[in-house]
Structure formats: C-alpha cells, structure tokens
Motif scaffolding. Structure first.
Motif, PDB file in Angstrom:
ATOM      1  N   PHE A  20      -4.350  56.919 -39.153  1.00  0.00           N
ATOM      2  CA  PHE A  20      -4.616  58.336 -38.911  1.00  0.00           C
ATOM      3  C   PHE A  20      -4.597  58.692 -37.434  1.00  0.00           C
ATOM      4  N   SER A  21      -4.513  59.990 -37.143  1.00  0.00           N
ATOM      5  CA  SER A  21      -4.491  60.497 -35.785  1.00  0.00           C
ATOM      6  C   SER A  21      -5.811  61.183 -35.464  1.00  0.00           C
ATOM      7  N   VAL A  22      -5.932  61.674 -34.224  1.00  0.00           N
ATOM      8  CA  VAL A  22      -7.156  62.363 -33.830  1.00  0.00           C
ATOM      9  C   VAL A  22      -7.306  63.692 -34.566  1.00  0.00           C
ATOM     10  N   ASP A  23      -6.218  64.180 -35.129  1.00  0.00           N
ATOM     11  CA  ASP A  23      -6.266  65.451 -35.860  1.00  0.00           C
ATOM     12  C   ASP A  23      -6.599  65.260 -37.334  1.00  0.00           C
ATOM     13  N   ASN A  24      -6.928  64.037 -37.718  1.00  0.00           N
ATOM     14  CA  ASN A  24      -7.303  63.711 -39.097  1.00  0.00           C
ATOM     15  C   ASN A  24      -6.149  63.784 -40.087  1.00  0.00           C
ATOM     16  N   GLN A  25      -4.911  63.941 -39.595  1.00  0.00           N
ATOM     17  CA  GLN A  25      -3.751  63.816 -40.458  1.00  0.00           C
ATOM     18  C   GLN A  25      -3.478  62.327 -40.630  1.00  0.00           C
ATOM     19  N   ALA A  26      -3.373  61.870 -41.862  1.00  0.00           N
ATOM     20  CA  ALA A  26      -3.338  60.427 -42.112  1.00  0.00           C
ATOM     21  C   ALA A  26      -2.230  60.039 -43.071  1.00  0.00           C
ATOM     22  N   ILE A  27      -1.915  58.750 -43.034  1.00  0.00           N
ATOM     23  CA  ILE A  27      -1.029  58.134 -44.020  1.00  0.00           C
ATOM     24  C   ILE A  27      -1.818  57.055 -44.744  1.00  0.00           C
ATOM     25  N   ALA A  28      -1.961  57.199 -46.033  1.00  0.00           N
ATOM     26  CA  ALA A  28      -2.551  56.146 -46.860  1.00  0.00           C
ATOM     27  C   ALA A  28      -1.408  55.307 -47.410  1.00  0.00           C
ATOM     28  N   ALA A  29      -1.560  54.002 -47.362  1.00  0.00           N
ATOM     29  CA  ALA A  29      -0.484  53.115 -47.808  1.00  0.00           C
ATOM     30  C   ALA A  29      -1.036  51.995 -48.669  1.00  0.00           C
ATOM     31  N   VAL A  30      -0.220  51.566 -49.619  1.00  0.00           N
ATOM     32  CA  VAL A  30      -0.590  50.451 -50.483  1.00  0.00           C
ATOM     33  C   VAL A  30       0.644  49.586 -50.714  1.00  0.00           C
ATOM     34  N   VAL A  31       0.443  48.282 -50.729  1.00  0.00           N
ATOM     35  CA  VAL A  31       1.502  47.319 -51.009  1.00  0.00           C
ATOM     36  C   VAL A  31       0.996  46.377 -52.095  1.00  0.00           C
ATOM     37  N   VAL A  51     -16.937  57.211 -47.084  1.00  0.00           N
ATOM     38  CA  VAL A  51     -16.953  58.660 -47.269  1.00  0.00           C
ATOM     39  C   VAL A  51     -15.686  59.278 -46.674  1.00  0.00           C
ATOM     40  N   ARG A  52     -15.246  58.722 -45.565  1.00  0.00           N
ATOM     41  CA  ARG A  52     -14.072  59.260 -44.875  1.00  0.00           C
ATOM     42  C   ARG A  52     -12.757  58.912 -45.575  1.00  0.00           C
ATOM     43  N   GLU A  53     -12.625  57.667 -46.072  1.00  0.00           N
ATOM     44  CA  GLU A  53     -11.308  57.201 -46.509  1.00  0.00           C
ATOM     45  C   GLU A  53     -11.163  56.929 -48.000  1.00  0.00           C
ATOM     46  N   ALA A  54     -12.247  56.898 -48.770  1.00  0.00           N
ATOM     47  CA  ALA A  54     -12.133  56.508 -50.181  1.00  0.00           C
ATOM     48  C   ALA A  54     -11.192  57.410 -50.967  1.00  0.00           C
ATOM     49  N   ASP A  55     -11.285  58.720 -50.769  1.00  0.00           N
ATOM     50  CA  ASP A  55     -10.407  59.631 -51.508  1.00  0.00           C
ATOM     51  C   ASP A  55      -8.939  59.378 -51.183  1.00  0.00           C
ATOM     52  N   ALA A  56      -8.648  59.116 -49.913  1.00  0.00           N
ATOM     53  CA  ALA A  56      -7.269  58.833 -49.507  1.00  0.00           C
ATOM     54  C   ALA A  56      -6.766  57.548 -50.158  1.00  0.00           C
ATOM     55  N   VAL A  57      -7.622  56.528 -50.172  1.00  0.00           N
ATOM     56  CA  VAL A  57      -7.252  55.254 -50.785  1.00  0.00           C
ATOM     57  C   VAL A  57      -6.990  55.433 -52.274  1.00  0.00           C
ATOM     58  N   ILE A  58      -7.875  56.117 -52.961  1.00  0.00           N
ATOM     59  CA  ILE A  58      -7.722  56.318 -54.406  1.00  0.00           C
ATOM     60  C   ILE A  58      -6.472  57.140 -54.712  1.00  0.00           C
ATOM     61  N   VAL A  99      -2.133  62.331 -46.175  1.00  0.00           N
ATOM     62  CA  VAL A  99      -3.426  62.869 -46.581  1.00  0.00           C
ATOM     63  C   VAL A  99      -4.128  63.455 -45.359  1.00  0.00           C
ATOM     64  N   GLU A 100      -5.151  64.249 -45.611  1.00  0.00           N
ATOM     65  CA  GLU A 100      -5.984  64.767 -44.538  1.00  0.00           C
ATOM     66  C   GLU A 100      -7.413  64.270 -44.761  1.00  0.00           C
ATOM     67  N   LEU A 101      -8.019  63.785 -43.691  1.00  0.00           N
ATOM     68  CA  LEU A 101      -9.372  63.255 -43.771  1.00  0.00           C
ATOM     69  C   LEU A 101     -10.348  64.323 -43.299  1.00  0.00           C
ATOM     70  N   PHE A 102     -11.294  64.672 -44.152  1.00  0.00           N
ATOM     71  CA  PHE A 102     -12.181  65.804 -43.875  1.00  0.00           C
ATOM     72  C   PHE A 102     -13.548  65.399 -43.318  1.00  0.00           C
ATOM     73  N   PHE A 103     -13.860  64.092 -43.389  1.00  0.00           N
ATOM     74  CA  PHE A 103     -15.155  63.630 -42.906  1.00  0.00           C
ATOM     75  C   PHE A 103     -14.946  62.892 -41.593  1.00  0.00           C
ATOM     76  N   PRO A 104     -15.776  63.101 -40.587  1.00  0.00           N
ATOM     77  CA  PRO A 104     -15.581  62.442 -39.292  1.00  0.00           C
ATOM     78  C   PRO A 104     -15.808  60.942 -39.382  1.00  0.00           C
ATOM     79  N   TYR A 105     -15.260  60.209 -38.399  1.00  0.00           N
ATOM     80  CA  TYR A 105     -15.508  58.771 -38.364  1.00  0.00           C
ATOM     81  C   TYR A 105     -16.907  58.519 -37.820  1.00  0.00           C
TER      82      TYR A 105
END
Length: 218
Positions: A40-51, A81-88, A68-74
C-alpha cells in the motif's frame, strides 16, 4: 470518541475473539499452501495479492491481485483491523482451493493473542500461519534474539510454559488458526528456500510489482 477509547474497544474485541482460535490441525490433506500480502501507499490505495503453491515442489498454481482501499490507519497491534477485509476480498477471487494460508502478519504471538493471521483464519474458517518481520511491542524480545540461534533451526518462544511461536531466519512464526505450531513450523521450514517462506515471498513480489504498475499507469 477519542482514538485511545476507540482502540481500547477494539483491543477488548481482540481479547475476546482470541478464545476462538484453534491451535490444532484441522485439515485432512496438506497439498497446497497459499500466501497473502497487502502492498500500500501513504494514500491508503493498496494491492492485495495471493499466490497458491503446490507444497511439494512449490510450483505456483494461481496468482491473484485486487486493488483495494484501506480505511483504518496503521496502528501497531491493529493490522488485522486495517488489512483483514482486503485479504479476505482477494481470497474470494481464487479459483484454486488451498489447505493452509500463510499470512504476512502475526498469529497468536500478538499482544492480545489475535493478530492478522488469527483474524483472517477465524473470519474465513481456514487454517492460517502468521509470519511477521518484527515483534509488535517487544514483549518477547528477550526470548527471541539471534544469540545462540543456529541458522536453519527454530528458536521457540515461550511464555508461562506455553509455546507461542518461534524465531526462524529473521521471522516470527506463530499459529493463526486451525493448525498446530508443530505443523506450522514444518510448513515454514519446508517452504523457506530463501530467508522468507516462498508463499509470502512470492506474494510480496506480486503485490509490490502490481502496485508499481498501477502507479505508473495512472
């Protein structure tokens, strides 16, 4: 509500959900292992990836990415809380099944016993392993140093005579859900061709490269 009160409420939820984690092998076969990561970037725009990989020869069976977009701060200790939704979300795009999921984050070796690997495992009801680069608050640091630690061997980390996880090749490994520590360590060792276990290494490469491509195309 101030951020301290908010995080305390979430911490209480983590404590309660930690009771749902199963630290025993809950699968019939062990043929495939997946790795998941979020870049992810400082703007909370992220790439979730799975292999997804074949466990025996580590052949890659499937790769998936999802913007994905991350809505909870690090905040340390609240990566779930920050990444679980993106992972799922990215896991839901897979066509291949997997037997065990390796997560780039802590499992039970977390201040409240409920790291990202636990949260994903409990929410998805799948076996997960947590693999993290560093400890969250130094709680186990005296038991997890590289002193007297032979390369290629696990250094078990215990607290009150309970085995919480292990230190291995610079990584902290612990149970996420539905797997025993013994089996989790066996899988990590089996897949650690390099310093980082292959499911996590391949997924991090995929997420980072995809994120760079997204940046250059915009």
């Amino acid at each position: 509500m101030c951020i301290h009160n908010f995080t305390q409420e979430i911490a209480n939820i983590q404590f309660s959900l930690a009771d749902r984690v199963l630290e025993e092998d809950c699968f019939n076969s062990l043929d495939t292992v997946a790795g998941v990561d979020v870049s992810f970037s400082v703007d909370n725009q992220a790439i979730a990836a799975v292999v997804v990989l074949q466990l025996g020869d580590l052949e890659i069976l499937e790769k998936r990415t999802l913007p994905v977009e991350l809505f909870f701060p690090y905040i340390p200790g609240f990566l779930g809380v920050r990444e679980a939704d993106a992972v799922i979300s990215v896991l839901n795009t897979l066509e291949h099944d997997f037997d065990v999921l390796m997560v780039n984050g802590h499992g039970v070796m977390h201040p409240r016993g409920f790291g990202l690997a636990c949260q994903v495992g409990v929410l998805c009801d799948v076996p997960t392993i947590g693999v993290a680069k560093r400890l969250i608050d130094g709680r186990y640091i005296k038991r997890a140093t590289q002193r007297h630690h032979a390369i290629g061997e696990f250094q078990l980390i215990t607290e009150n005579n309970n085995e919480l996880g292990a230190f291995f090749k610079g990584k902290y490994v612990s149970v996420g859900h539905k797997i025993s520590l013994k089996t989790a360590l066996s899988i990590v060792k089996m897949t650690s061709v390099f310093k980082t276990p292959e499911p996590i290494r391949q997924t991090h490469i995929l997420a980072t490269e995809t994120f760079k491509q997204e940046l250059t195309s915009n």
